[in-house]
Design a protein around this motif. Structure first.
Motif, PDB file in Angstrom:
ATOM      1  N   LEU A 172       0.801  -1.041   0.045  1.00  0.00           N
ATOM      2  CA  LEU A 172      -0.037  -0.040   0.107  1.00  0.00           C
ATOM      3  C   LEU A 172       0.562   1.048   0.065  1.00  0.00           C
ATOM      4  O   LEU A 172       0.669   2.138  -0.715  1.00  0.00           O
ATOM      5  N   TYR A 179       2.206   1.679  -3.273  1.00  0.00           N
ATOM      6  CA  TYR A 179       1.279   2.165  -4.247  1.00  0.00           C
ATOM      7  C   TYR A 179       1.233   3.722  -3.966  1.00  0.00           C
ATOM      8  O   TYR A 179       0.899   4.426  -5.142  1.00  0.00           O
ATOM      9  N   ALA A 180       1.154   4.128  -2.908  1.00  0.00           N
ATOM     10  CA  ALA A 180       0.677   5.479  -2.501  1.00  0.00           C
ATOM     11  C   ALA A 180       2.178   6.297  -2.991  1.00  0.00           C
ATOM     12  O   ALA A 180       1.924   7.659  -3.531  1.00  0.00           O
ATOM     13  N   ASP A 181       3.200   5.822  -3.138  1.00  0.00           N
ATOM     14  CA  ASP A 181       4.553   6.513  -3.403  1.00  0.00           C
ATOM     15  C   ASP A 181       4.703   6.524  -5.004  1.00  0.00           C
ATOM     16  O   ASP A 181       4.796   7.750  -5.286  1.00  0.00           O
ATOM     17  N   PHE A 182       4.584   5.584  -5.776  1.00  0.00           N
ATOM     18  CA  PHE A 182       4.608   5.697  -6.962  1.00  0.00           C
ATOM     19  C   PHE A 182       3.989   4.866  -7.896  1.00  0.00           C
ATOM     20  O   PHE A 182       3.765   4.926  -9.122  1.00  0.00           O
ATOM     21  N   SER A 232       1.006   3.672  -8.058  1.00  0.00           N
ATOM     22  CA  SER A 232      -0.012   3.699  -8.631  1.00  0.00           C
ATOM     23  C   SER A 232      -0.119   4.259 -10.274  1.00  0.00           C
ATOM     24  O   SER A 232      -1.377   3.957 -10.758  1.00  0.00           O
ATOM     25  N   ASP A 233       1.101   4.985 -10.397  1.00  0.00           N
ATOM     26  CA  ASP A 233       1.116   5.416 -11.845  1.00  0.00           C
ATOM     27  C   ASP A 233       1.507   4.253 -12.841  1.00  0.00           C
ATOM     28  O   ASP A 233       1.633   4.317 -14.044  1.00  0.00           O
ATOM     29  N   VAL A 234       1.853   2.916 -12.419  1.00  0.00           N
ATOM     30  CA  VAL A 234       2.244   1.647 -13.331  1.00  0.00           C
ATOM     31  C   VAL A 234       1.209   1.191 -13.572  1.00  0.00           C
ATOM     32  O   VAL A 234       0.341   0.580 -12.982  1.00  0.00           O
ATOM     33  N   PRO A 235       0.707   1.000 -14.877  1.00  0.00           N
ATOM     34  CA  PRO A 235      -0.462   0.173 -15.657  1.00  0.00           C
ATOM     35  C   PRO A 235      -0.192  -1.113 -14.985  1.00  0.00           C
ATOM     36  O   PRO A 235       0.962  -1.747 -14.794  1.00  0.00           O
ATOM     37  N   ASP A 257       5.966  -5.416 -17.944  1.00  0.00           N
ATOM     38  CA  ASP A 257       6.714  -4.421 -18.321  1.00  0.00           C
ATOM     39  C   ASP A 257       7.258  -3.405 -17.144  1.00  0.00           C
ATOM     40  O   ASP A 257       8.047  -2.465 -17.361  1.00  0.00           O
ATOM     41  N   TYR A 258       7.179  -3.824 -16.026  1.00  0.00           N
ATOM     42  CA  TYR A 258       7.775  -3.265 -15.023  1.00  0.00           C
ATOM     43  C   TYR A 258       8.892  -4.100 -14.510  1.00  0.00           C
ATOM     44  O   TYR A 258       8.832  -4.972 -14.161  1.00  0.00           O
ATOM     45  N   VAL A 259      10.004  -3.297 -14.649  1.00  0.00           N
ATOM     46  CA  VAL A 259      11.187  -3.894 -13.911  1.00  0.00           C
ATOM     47  C   VAL A 259      11.760  -3.227 -12.462  1.00  0.00           C
ATOM     48  O   VAL A 259      11.636  -2.253 -12.585  1.00  0.00           O
ATOM     49  N   LEU A 282      13.477   0.455 -18.397  1.00  0.00           N
ATOM     50  CA  LEU A 282      13.105  -0.486 -16.968  1.00  0.00           C
ATOM     51  C   LEU A 282      11.591  -0.273 -16.903  1.00  0.00           C
ATOM     52  O   LEU A 282      10.957  -1.103 -16.379  1.00  0.00           O
ATOM     53  N   PRO A 330       8.853  -0.001 -19.954  1.00  0.00           N
ATOM     54  CA  PRO A 330       8.859   0.227 -21.286  1.00  0.00           C
ATOM     55  C   PRO A 330       7.598   0.745 -21.630  1.00  0.00           C
ATOM     56  O   PRO A 330       7.357   1.284 -22.657  1.00  0.00           O
ATOM     57  N   PHE A 331       6.653   0.736 -20.735  1.00  0.00           N
ATOM     58  CA  PHE A 331       5.262   1.366 -21.169  1.00  0.00           C
ATOM     59  C   PHE A 331       5.342   3.048 -21.288  1.00  0.00           C
ATOM     60  O   PHE A 331       4.537   3.848 -21.703  1.00  0.00           O
ATOM     61  N   PRO A 371      14.529  -2.384 -10.456  1.00  0.00           N
ATOM     62  CA  PRO A 371      16.047  -2.378 -10.841  1.00  0.00           C
ATOM     63  C   PRO A 371      17.003  -2.835  -9.871  1.00  0.00           C
ATOM     64  O   PRO A 371      17.976  -3.593  -9.909  1.00  0.00           O
ATOM     65  N   PHE A 401      -6.093   8.372  -4.629  1.00  0.00           N
ATOM     66  CA  PHE A 401      -5.250   8.242  -5.929  1.00  0.00           C
ATOM     67  C   PHE A 401      -5.902   8.322  -7.264  1.00  0.00           C
ATOM     68  O   PHE A 401      -5.421   8.708  -8.309  1.00  0.00           O
TER      69      PHE A 401
END
Lengths: 136, 139
Positions: A24, A27-30, A32-35, A89-91, B128, B130-131, A93, B34
């Motif tokens: 959670l 999600y609140a940090d960043f 939430s913007d990742v599809p 598509d989310y890596v 990192l 790609p979207f 790192p 959000f």
């Protein structure tokens, strides 16, 4: 219900809550913007909360199995996200602090709740006669 | 021997249940909060869609802003990472960089620059994530 399984259940529930809280927070940090990944993080937090509540009820065995599946799924997802193609598509790192905390909590939840389920399946004769908690 | 009473056991159950309930409520609150901010971000991206004559690109919330820019040959383009997560600006289409430019990975608060030396329309993406995709038009 025996003392050992109760202790393992409570500790496993706390580990599950940590797993959900970390997801959670991310999600609140960043996230939430990742599809797709964002929604999965939100569902993780919600699912962990519901399972923790269930772990405090008579449906604890079912909840323990669910929490183990949730944590195992999260661990597999982290592993996949660290591969070259990532997860949806989310890596991921590197092992950021939240990732480390999540992995530790997920492993703890799996171990504690698995042990809890094993302890619950012990024969009735192996259980103590008393209904309260005893440690010593 | 330390004896833990059934009342303490009930208390621990209540603690677990309350913490779980707090997590559920927090999840709902965060989702609602959000969801609103996502709408704003989407609107901002839509407004930034046309190619702009700027040489600075901000990375925020996993988006290149503006998503399309127009620069003159010889311009040095600067990307600034405003996200917690690291990113790259790599020309080409994922997963195949075309080698025109690549900033490599840069972390939060860091900047990377690339000097464009030939005209054309160059799509780029984050290796990192790609979207994340955008375009540089060099005239």
């Amino acid at each position: 219900m025996n003392t050992t399984s109760d202790v393992l259940r409570v500790l496993g529930a706390l580990a599950t809550i940590v797993v959900g809280a970390i997801h959670l927070q991310q999600y609140a940090d960043f996230i939430s913007d990742v599809p797709t990944i964002g929604v999965l993080f939100l569902l993780n937090g919600l699912g962990a909360g519901v399972l923790a509540i269930m772990l405090a009820t008579r449906a604890a065995s079912l909840a323990a199995a669910g929490a183990i599946a949730l944590s195992a799924g999260s661990l597999v997802s982290i592993a996949i996200s660290m591969t070259e193609n990532g997860l949806f598509d989310y890596v991921e790192p590197d092992f950021r602090a939240p990732v480390v905390i999540a992995v530790v909590a997920e492993v703890a939840a799996i171990v504690l709740l698995s042990a809890c389920l094993v302890a619950r399946r012990r024969p009735a004769s192996a259980k103590g006669a008393r209904t309260d908690w005893s440690t010593g | 021997m330390v004896v833990v009473s059934t009342s303490l056991k009930s208390s621990l159950n209540r603690v677990v249940a309350v913490l779980g309930a707090v997590l559920v409520v927090a999840t709902v609150v965060v989702f609602v909060a959000f969801r609103g901010s996502d709408d704003g971000a989407a609107g901002a991206q839509q407004a930034a869609a046309p190619a702009e004559a700027v040489d600075k690109v901000q990375i925020k919330d996993f988006k290149y802003l503006p998503a399309a820019i127009t620069v003159a040959v010889g311009t040095t383009i600067t990307w600034t990472n405003g996200d917690t997560a690291p990113h790259t600006a790599t020309s080409g289409k994922s997963p195949s960089p075309d080698g025109v430019f690549d900033t490599d990975t840069f972390a939060k608060g860091e900047m990377k620059t690339v000097k464009v030396s030939k005209p054309g329309t160059f799509e780029y993406y984050c290796e990192l994530h790609p979207f994340m995709q955008a375009t540089v038009i060099v005239k």
